[in-house]
Design an enzyme around this catalytic site. Sequence first.
Site, PDB file in Angstrom:
ATOM      1  N   THR A   1      -7.536   1.437 -21.049  1.00 55.41           N
ATOM      2  CA  THR A   1      -7.531   0.464 -19.741  1.00 55.41           C
ATOM      3  C   THR A   1      -8.729   0.079 -19.036  1.00 55.41           C
ATOM      4  OG1 THR A   1      -7.197   2.101 -18.180  1.00 55.41           O
ATOM      5  CG2 THR A   1      -5.233   1.779 -19.538  1.00 55.41           C
ATOM      6  N   ASP A   2      -8.648  -0.918 -18.212  1.00 50.00           N
ATOM      7  CA  ASP A   2      -9.901  -1.248 -17.464  1.00 50.00           C
ATOM      8  C   ASP A   2     -10.585  -0.221 -16.833  1.00 50.00           C
ATOM      9  OD1 ASP A   2      -7.661  -1.234 -15.716  1.00 50.00           O
ATOM     10  OD2 ASP A   2      -8.241  -2.969 -14.656  1.00 50.00           O
TER      11      ASP A   2
ATOM     12  N   TYR B   1      -8.601  14.208  -7.345  1.00 49.33           N
ATOM     13  CA  TYR B   1      -7.643  13.738  -8.376  1.00 49.33           C
ATOM     14  C   TYR B   1      -6.825  14.827  -8.960  1.00 49.33           C
ATOM     15  CZ  TYR B   1      -5.935  10.716 -12.042  1.00 49.33           C
ATOM     16  OH  TYR B   1      -5.165  10.054 -12.964  1.00 49.33           O
TER      17      TYR B   1
ATOM     18  N   ASP C   1       0.953  -1.296   0.032  1.00 48.36           N
ATOM     19  CA  ASP C   1      -0.022  -0.172   0.203  1.00 48.36           C
ATOM     20  C   ASP C   1       0.767   1.198   0.033  1.00 48.36           C
ATOM     21  OD1 ASP C   1      -1.784   2.049   0.293  1.00 48.36           O
ATOM     22  OD2 ASP C   1      -2.581   1.336   2.209  1.00 48.36           O
TER      23      ASP C   1
ATOM     24  N   ASN D   1       3.733   5.064 -10.586  1.00 48.99           N
ATOM     25  CA  ASN D   1       2.427   4.772 -11.514  1.00 48.99           C
ATOM     26  C   ASN D   1       1.193   4.825 -10.417  1.00 48.99           C
ATOM     27  OD1 ASN D   1       0.984   4.145 -13.870  1.00 48.99           O
ATOM     28  ND2 ASN D   1       0.690   2.381 -12.916  1.00 48.99           N
TER      29      ASN D   1
END
Length: 259
Positions: A199-200, A164, A71, A98
């Site tokens: 991407t997912d 974000y 984590d 990343n």
Amino acid sequence: MTQGAVPVAQGAAFDFTGRVVVVTGGGRGLGRAIAEGFAHAGAKVAIAGRGAGIEQAAAEMGPAVRGYACDVANEEAYTNFVCRVADELGVPDVLVNNAGVNPWYKRPEDTPLAQWQEIIGVNLTGVFLGCKLFGTQMLARGSGSIINISSVAARSGLPRTAAYCAAKGGLEALTRSLAVDWAEKGVRVNSVGPGYFETDLTSGLRSNDSLSSMVLAHTPMRRFGRPQELVGICLYLGSGAASYVTGQSMMVDGGWTAQ
């Protein structure tokens, strides 16, 4: 060649044979593509992720890749990860920060503090911990390249993603500050800002015709990026070809931030 610089092979390929590369969030999506790119270039790669499947993901990527549960927002867990990598692989030549999350799309006035803190914790505090802990080892050696994965959210005000956007904007400011602090000590720090990739994490957006059309209308190349299209810039920044490049943020966004 300066001490610690990663050699560049003849032609377009980069040779990372004998080098150690760490990629956080390397089990899927962009992180996985980056990790596979370095592995294919000869590096020994350590990938980190919170999910239980990180070791399986590493096994699927081949013998050059090892998976570690971590984590990144937890200092004790990150410290243990750093110690394990040093003991098993050595001090990394390249660190790719990343790991990132953006699980909620809410108006800022409806965002609970706990959700704000989780997003800041992984996307910004986790980057700081990686830079601090692995960077200390690089500084002691006198060489290293750190690549922080940013976003178009660092440059554009995206709706319902205040935390974000704040985290990615802070990441780019952190990148510049560290680059100034460490430039004379042989450690380069840069960031790469992806746009919208296949991407997912973007699968829901891409399956929604309205949202997908909105994103593509704002992207001059009129398509989503492919994960492999982020690999080249990371190989470049990690190599000796970028030995005079630090404190920069390079966008890989199909032209999103050019408008």
